[in-house]
Design a protein around this motif. Structure first.
Motif, mmCIF file in Angstrom:
data_model
loop_
_atom_site.group_PDB
_atom_site.id
_atom_site.type_symbol
_atom_site.label_atom_id
_atom_site.label_comp_id
_atom_site.label_asym_id
_atom_site.label_seq_id
_atom_site.Cartn_x
_atom_site.Cartn_y
_atom_site.Cartn_z
ATOM 1 N N VAL A 172 -15.499 0.571 -52.714
ATOM 2 C CA VAL A 172 -15.641 -0.067 -51.416
ATOM 3 C C VAL A 172 -14.666 -1.232 -51.289
ATOM 4 C CG1 VAL A 172 -17.223 -1.420 -49.991
ATOM 5 C CG2 VAL A 172 -18.031 0.660 -51.126
ATOM 6 N N GLN A 173 -14.527 -2.016 -52.327
ATOM 7 C CA GLN A 173 -13.644 -3.184 -52.277
ATOM 8 C C GLN A 173 -12.174 -2.793 -52.170
ATOM 9 O OE1 GLN A 173 -15.305 -4.796 -55.897
ATOM 10 N NE2 GLN A 173 -16.248 -6.499 -54.801
ATOM 11 N N GLN A 174 -11.829 -1.567 -52.551
ATOM 12 C CA GLN A 174 -10.447 -1.125 -52.474
ATOM 13 C C GLN A 174 -10.113 -0.378 -51.184
ATOM 14 O OE1 GLN A 174 -8.705 0.013 -56.640
ATOM 15 N NE2 GLN A 174 -10.896 0.375 -56.691
ATOM 16 N N ARG A 175 -11.041 -0.347 -50.250
ATOM 17 C CA ARG A 175 -10.722 0.205 -48.932
ATOM 18 C C ARG A 175 -9.678 -0.664 -48.244
ATOM 19 N NH1 ARG A 175 -12.458 -1.506 -44.214
ATOM 20 N NH2 ARG A 175 -14.302 -2.572 -45.110
ATOM 21 N N GLN A 176 -8.720 -0.031 -47.622
ATOM 22 C CA GLN A 176 -7.734 -0.769 -46.835
ATOM 23 C C GLN A 176 -8.449 -1.622 -45.789
ATOM 24 O OE1 GLN A 176 -3.923 1.067 -45.162
ATOM 25 N NE2 GLN A 176 -5.146 0.890 -43.311
ATOM 26 N N GLY A 177 -8.143 -2.911 -45.782
ATOM 27 C CA GLY A 177 -8.761 -3.803 -44.821
ATOM 28 C C GLY A 177 -10.114 -4.344 -45.230
ATOM 29 N N SER A 178 -10.544 -4.113 -46.468
ATOM 30 C CA SER A 178 -11.829 -4.634 -46.921
ATOM 31 C C SER A 178 -11.802 -6.159 -46.948
ATOM 32 C CB SER A 178 -12.168 -4.103 -48.315
ATOM 33 O OG SER A 178 -11.328 -4.705 -49.296
ATOM 34 N N SER A 179 -12.968 -6.763 -46.845
ATOM 35 C CA SER A 179 -13.044 -8.222 -46.883
ATOM 36 C C SER A 179 -12.543 -8.758 -48.217
ATOM 37 C CB SER A 179 -14.475 -8.691 -46.612
ATOM 38 O OG SER A 179 -15.379 -8.162 -47.577
ATOM 39 N N PHE A 180 -12.799 -8.003 -49.292
ATOM 40 C CA PHE A 180 -12.319 -8.442 -50.601
ATOM 41 C C PHE A 180 -10.793 -8.527 -50.624
ATOM 42 C CE2 PHE A 180 -10.404 -7.287 -54.646
ATOM 43 C CZ PHE A 180 -10.842 -8.336 -55.439
#
Length: 311
Positions: free
Chosen positions: A212-220
């Motif tokens: 989830v954190q490596q999704r393009q545009g993630s908050s992380f």
């Protein structure tokens, strides 16, 4: 996130994808058994499916003392759903033969006991804290003042959190990243779809927070890259392939700050068709890693045909 497992098993029968993250990991000073040299990622993955805690050959000798020619130990950081052995079973002994002290940690192991070969699934900041502790143990054992880091996929991106937020910049000379997920991935549209579903990312995070954190545009990633994607005092090299089937688009691997060096393998050699999973076994990419670690002895890679996956 079971889809990541299914994609990996479709490709090689077991699985391996993005890049590294958190978990219990191995004890930093414990030396797990060393596996044999491998020349392809599928062969290394098959071996590690049975020997999940194996060290790559040439790695994790905590009695190693750096030579004057290579004063910084090299820390190898594996990818999500990968492990230290399957990622580095060919490059590690090359670096050892070059005269480096080489270390490779397993982390993000969410299954107690270390028998699960699929590591690197947890929260990325937690992974970075584990990397921080591991680097400290390497520095203490070797007497070195800095290390160099070589990472694949998330293992090329996650150390940037360590450098930026955990004081790693004073302990690292260079970060060399193979197909890193610096700006995330859409992964065939799957990750944006998961984000669009009510509760989709919350449920997925239970199995793979790093996905989830490596999704393009993630908050992380937005937070990580805010204010510049490098920190002063560290040399950054990104080595990427246009045929990346995991970090999509492949240009999301690139760092944007002007001090970083971004290298596209196809611009070095048009016969190189390596993909995301096989890049750490690509002889052209390996030569570029060695050049980045020691520019004084850099050699131009020999252009040759490199197939995908098996490199």
């Amino acid at each position: 996130m079971r889809l990541w497992h299914r994609i990996g098993t479709t490709v090689v029968g077991v699985a391996a994808l993005l890049a590294t993250t958190a978990g219990t990991g191995q004890a930093a000073t414990a030396t797990p058994p060393e596996g044999p040299v491998q020349s392809t990622f599928p062969a290394a993955l098959l071996y590690s499916s049975i020997h999940a805690s194996a060290s790559p050959p040439g790695a994790n000798d905590f009695a190693c003392k750096p030579a004057a020619a290579h004063p910084r130990p090299v820390v190898l950081v594996h990818g999500t759903v990968e492990n230290a052995y399957d990622n580095w079973a060919e490059l590690s002994p090359q670096l050892k033969a070059d005269g480096y002290c080489v270390f490779a940690l397993n982390f993000g192991d969410t299954v107690p006991g270390g028998t699960n070969p699929f590591k690197g699934l947890g929260d990325i900041p937690a992974s970075a804290r584990q990397l921080s502790a591991y680097v400290d143990s390497v520095l203490a054992a070797t007497g070195a003042s800095e290390v160099d880091i070589v990472g694949h996929s998330q293992g090329g991106m996650m150390p940037r959190y360590y450098l930026k937020n955990l004081g790693g910049a004073s302990k690292v000379g260079s970060l060399v990243a193979l197909a890193p997920s610096n700006y995330g991935t859409v992964f065939y549209g799957v990750l944006p779809l998961v984000a669009a579903l009510p509760g989709g990312e919350a449920v997925t995070s239970l199995a793979c927070a790093a996905c989830v954190q490596q999704r393009q545009g993630s908050s992380f990633l937005n937070t990580l890259n805010a204010g510049g994607d490098t920190v002063p005092g560290v040399r950054y090299t990104v080595i990427t392939t246009s045929y990346d089937e995991v970090v999509m688009p492949f240009t999301n691997t690139y760092l944007k700050d002007p001090g970083a060096t971004n290298i596209n393998l196809q611009q070095v050699c048009g016969l190189d068709f390596t993909d995301h999973l096989g890049i750490s076994y690509d002889p052209i990419a390996q030569r570029l890693v060695r050049n980045a670690l020691d520019p004084a002895t850099a050699k131009a890679p020999t252009c040759r045909y490199v197939p995908p996956l098996v490199s």
